[in-house]
Scaffold this motif. Structure first.
Motif, PDB file in Angstrom:
ATOM      1  N   MET A 104       0.866  -1.357   0.264  1.00  0.00           N
ATOM      2  CA  MET A 104      -0.394  -0.072  -0.022  1.00  0.00           C
ATOM      3  C   MET A 104       0.794   1.047  -0.063  1.00  0.00           C
ATOM      4  N   ALA A 105       0.275   2.641  -0.367  1.00  0.00           N
ATOM      5  CA  ALA A 105       0.576   4.284  -0.529  1.00  0.00           C
ATOM      6  C   ALA A 105       1.155   4.284   1.130  1.00  0.00           C
ATOM      7  N   ALA A 106       1.703   5.110   1.447  1.00  0.00           N
ATOM      8  CA  ALA A 106       1.837   5.428   2.508  1.00  0.00           C
ATOM      9  C   ALA A 106       2.046   6.841   2.495  1.00  0.00           C
ATOM     10  N   SER A 107       1.811   8.054   3.291  1.00  0.00           N
ATOM     11  CA  SER A 107       1.825   9.124   2.715  1.00  0.00           C
ATOM     12  C   SER A 107       2.157   9.970   3.794  1.00  0.00           C
ATOM     13  N   SER A 108       2.217   8.845   5.017  1.00  0.00           N
ATOM     14  CA  SER A 108       2.634  10.726   6.282  1.00  0.00           C
ATOM     15  C   SER A 108       2.557   9.588   7.621  1.00  0.00           C
ATOM     16  N   ILE A 109       2.935  10.342   8.228  1.00  0.00           N
ATOM     17  CA  ILE A 109       3.471   9.900   9.754  1.00  0.00           C
ATOM     18  C   ILE A 109       2.701   8.730  10.311  1.00  0.00           C
ATOM     19  N   ASP A 110       1.100   9.421  10.286  1.00  0.00           N
ATOM     20  CA  ASP A 110       0.487   8.957  11.262  1.00  0.00           C
ATOM     21  C   ASP A 110      -0.383   7.605   9.999  1.00  0.00           C
ATOM     22  N   LYS A 111      -0.085   7.429   9.037  1.00  0.00           N
ATOM     23  CA  LYS A 111      -0.650   6.157   8.479  1.00  0.00           C
ATOM     24  C   LYS A 111       0.547   4.860   8.526  1.00  0.00           C
ATOM     25  N   LEU A 112       1.767   5.937   8.994  1.00  0.00           N
ATOM     26  CA  LEU A 112       2.806   4.440   8.439  1.00  0.00           C
ATOM     27  C   LEU A 112       1.642   3.765  10.263  1.00  0.00           C
ATOM     28  N   ARG A 113       1.656   5.236  11.627  1.00  0.00           N
ATOM     29  CA  ARG A 113       1.687   4.437  12.639  1.00  0.00           C
ATOM     30  C   ARG A 113       0.647   3.187  12.584  1.00  0.00           C
ATOM     31  N   GLN A 114      -0.370   2.976  11.814  1.00  0.00           N
ATOM     32  CA  GLN A 114      -1.569   2.993  11.986  1.00  0.00           C
ATOM     33  C   GLN A 114      -1.731   1.917  11.212  1.00  0.00           C
ATOM     34  N   ILE A 115      -0.699   1.903  10.035  1.00  0.00           N
ATOM     35  CA  ILE A 115      -0.285   0.436   9.517  1.00  0.00           C
ATOM     36  C   ILE A 115       0.499  -1.420  10.370  1.00  0.00           C
ATOM     37  N   ASP A 116       1.475   0.117  10.734  1.00  0.00           N
ATOM     38  CA  ASP A 116       2.253  -0.676  12.232  1.00  0.00           C
ATOM     39  C   ASP A 116       2.035  -1.494  12.956  1.00  0.00           C
ATOM     40  N   GLU A 117       0.379  -0.882  13.997  1.00  0.00           N
ATOM     41  CA  GLU A 117      -0.093  -1.186  14.530  1.00  0.00           C
ATOM     42  C   GLU A 117      -1.362  -2.814  14.150  1.00  0.00           C
ATOM     43  N   ALA A 118      -1.611  -2.336  13.020  1.00  0.00           N
ATOM     44  CA  ALA A 118      -2.274  -2.665  11.992  1.00  0.00           C
ATOM     45  C   ALA A 118      -1.545  -4.231  11.770  1.00  0.00           C
ATOM     46  N   ALA A 119       0.139  -4.506  11.675  1.00  0.00           N
ATOM     47  CA  ALA A 119       0.316  -5.723  11.308  1.00  0.00           C
ATOM     48  C   ALA A 119       0.633  -6.758  12.353  1.00  0.00           C
ATOM     49  N   ALA A 120       0.933  -5.035  13.495  1.00  0.00           N
ATOM     50  CA  ALA A 120       1.420  -6.321  15.172  1.00  0.00           C
ATOM     51  C   ALA A 120       0.367  -6.931  15.507  1.00  0.00           C
ATOM     52  N   ALA A 121      -0.859  -6.445  15.125  1.00  0.00           N
ATOM     53  CA  ALA A 121      -2.098  -7.336  15.733  1.00  0.00           C
ATOM     54  C   ALA A 121      -2.225  -8.249  15.437  1.00  0.00           C
ATOM     55  N   VAL A 122      -1.977  -8.890  13.757  1.00  0.00           N
ATOM     56  CA  VAL A 122      -1.498  -9.794  13.181  1.00  0.00           C
ATOM     57  C   VAL A 122       0.226 -10.279  13.276  1.00  0.00           C
ATOM     58  N   LYS A 123       0.381 -10.040  13.759  1.00  0.00           N
ATOM     59  CA  LYS A 123       1.997 -10.819  14.114  1.00  0.00           C
ATOM     60  C   LYS A 123       2.543 -10.384  12.586  1.00  0.00           C
ATOM     61  N   THR A 124       2.844  -9.982  12.041  1.00  0.00           N
ATOM     62  CA  THR A 124       3.419  -9.534  10.434  1.00  0.00           C
ATOM     63  C   THR A 124       3.920  -8.900  10.107  1.00  0.00           C
ATOM     64  N   LYS A 125       4.752  -8.629   8.757  1.00  0.00           N
ATOM     65  CA  LYS A 125       5.092  -6.841   9.023  1.00  0.00           C
ATOM     66  C   LYS A 125       4.011  -6.849   7.016  1.00  0.00           C
ATOM     67  N   ALA A 126       3.769  -5.372   7.184  1.00  0.00           N
ATOM     68  CA  ALA A 126       3.433  -4.621   6.364  1.00  0.00           C
ATOM     69  C   ALA A 126       4.249  -4.366   5.331  1.00  0.00           C
ATOM     70  N   ARG A 127       3.838  -4.284   3.761  1.00  0.00           N
ATOM     71  CA  ARG A 127       4.666  -3.914   2.948  1.00  0.00           C
ATOM     72  C   ARG A 127       3.786  -2.480   2.487  1.00  0.00           C
ATOM     73  N   VAL A 128       4.844  -1.600   2.331  1.00  0.00           N
ATOM     74  CA  VAL A 128       4.375  -0.219   1.844  1.00  0.00           C
ATOM     75  C   VAL A 128       5.461   0.443   0.767  1.00  0.00           C
ATOM     76  N   HIS A 129       4.506   1.013  -0.091  1.00  0.00           N
ATOM     77  CA  HIS A 129       5.862   2.001  -0.684  1.00  0.00           C
ATOM     78  C   HIS A 129       5.208   3.416  -0.368  1.00  0.00           C
ATOM     79  N   LEU A 130       6.691   4.594   0.109  1.00  0.00           N
ATOM     80  CA  LEU A 130       6.498   5.482   0.165  1.00  0.00           C
ATOM     81  C   LEU A 130       5.603   6.392  -0.134  1.00  0.00           C
ATOM     82  N   LYS A 131       5.054   7.784  -0.578  1.00  0.00           N
ATOM     83  CA  LYS A 131       4.693   8.042  -1.729  1.00  0.00           C
ATOM     84  C   LYS A 131       5.093  10.028  -1.683  1.00  0.00           C
ATOM     85  N   ILE A 132       5.657  10.565  -2.415  1.00  0.00           N
ATOM     86  CA  ILE A 132       6.736  11.467  -2.617  1.00  0.00           C
ATOM     87  C   ILE A 132       5.658  12.571  -3.425  1.00  0.00           C
TER      88      ILE A 132
END
Length: 369
Positions: A104-132
């Motif tokens: 998924m595209a990630a364009s803010s620190i807040d969105k990265l934090r939400q993605i990190d928390e969601a991935a931690a909840a299911v004990k995995t890593k989420a893959r992102v591409h930073l959008k500039i």
């Protein structure tokens, strides 16, 4: 049996071989860069599942789409390639991205934090591409604020930054000043990684226009969209890659009549002849995605000859003026193909070939060859 015999007298024919040929030509053109075929918007009207499956079997390393729903359709169809979803991500969608192993595209620190928390909840890593955002002003962190996002991305242990990208707004123009400025801004952002002794994630910015006109923008990966389907993104771009159109749109004559002088044809009485003419009816209309703007402007091919549309395009049908040409019920009618390009149709309708292709809706059967 001919595959078109059992369906309505209108269909789109898609050459999967032409798409593969275009993919190979793009891959040869961009050298060491990887090629991410873009199959959003139903593969630009060509059929997302069939095109994606063919490209996967042909060796494509990954795919790009616009929406989570498009990516889920591909996963449900058995497409196992890495898939990047370009569009903005709503918080509620994040678990679905992770569940279907989508980037998924990630364009803010807040969105990265939400993605990190969601991935931690299911004990995995989420893959992102930073959008500039380097000048499109659509989604993405502005290039002049990007360093904070890149710095923060290093601290989320449940997020893998697989790529970093931007998007050209004007790479298909004759004047490339704006595109070169965007590329310079993106390259400036990318200096973050070597300055810290870090390996950069996969870098990409080149769409079809960038592939054709800006070899310096190819970087690690390119994202061909419309050119993958054999259509150039604008009339200004040089044809530095030879492409084969993959789509043709065909129908049949279903009615023939002689229209007398002064007798208007179709809604609104916008067309009539001052002499007797032969007129045929074709069972395609704006309900299929054939623009109403083509009324009295578009052309089709019947028996090897171009003939103009007479009167307004209806929801399900339109009429064609043969003058005193010959046609019979059941004769083939070509809307795209046989010398009529998507660009031709776009010019008549006052739009762009992207809209011509993506406007052909699901009511029109696809036949794959």
């Amino acid at each position: 049996m001919n595959p078109t015999d059992a369906i309505r007298p209108a269909h789109v024919e898609v050459s999967l071989g032409a798409i593969a040929q275009n993919y190979d030509a793009i891959r040869a053109h961009v050298g060491t860069a990887s090629v991410m075929p873009v199959v959003k918007a139903n593969a630009y009207g060509h059929g997302i599942v069939e095109v994606a499956r063919h490209l996967m079997n042909h060796g494509a390393p990954c795919l790009g789409v616009a929406l989570l729903e498009e990516a889920v359709v591909l996963r449900q169809a058995g497409i196992t390639l890495p898939i990047l979803v370009f569009g903005g991500v709503a918080t509620r969608q994040i678990p679905q991205f992770i569940a279907h192993d989508l980037m998924m595209a990630a364009s803010s620190i807040d969105k990265l934090r939400q993605i990190d928390e969601a991935a931690a909840a299911v004990k995995t890593k989420a893959r992102v591409h930073l959008k500039i955002d380097t000048g499109m002003e659509r989604i993405g962190v502005h290039w002049y604020n990007a360093e904070k996002l890149l710095e923060a991305s290093l601290s989320f242990i449940n997020v893998e930054v697989a790529g970093i990208y931007s998007h050209f707004a004007n790479s298909d123009a004759a004047d490339l000043t704006s595109a070169r400025e965007q590329l310079a801004r993106f390259l400036e952002v990318l200096e973050f990684y070597p300055k810290r002794g870090l390996q950069s994630p996969q870098r990409h910015i080149a769409n079809s226009g960038g592939i054709l006109q800006l070899p310096e923008s190819h970087l690690d990966l390119v994202r061909p969209g419309i050119m993958l389907y054999g259509v150039y993104p604008s009339k200004e771009v040089p044809h530095t890659v030879t492409l084969q159109p993959a789509l043709s749109w065909k129908s049949q004559v279903v009615y023939f009549k002689v229209v007398q002088p002064g007798s208007p044809v179709s809604y609104g009485a916008t067309w009539q002849s001052d002499h007797p003419v032969r007129v045929v009816t074709v069972p395609v209309g704006y309900g299929d995605g054939y623009f109403r703007a083509l009324s009295n402007r578009g052309q089709v091919v019947i028996r090897g000859q171009r003939h103009p549309i007479a009167g307004r395009v209806c929801m399900d049908q339109f009429m064609v003026n043969l003058e005193w040409g010959t046609a019979y019920n059941g004769d083939a009618v070509t809307l795209i193909g046989d010398g009529i390009s998507a660009q031709d149709v776009a010019d008549w309708a006052g739009t762009i070939p992207y809209e011509v292709l993506t406007n052909i809706n699901s009511r029109v059967p696809r036949v794959y060859v």
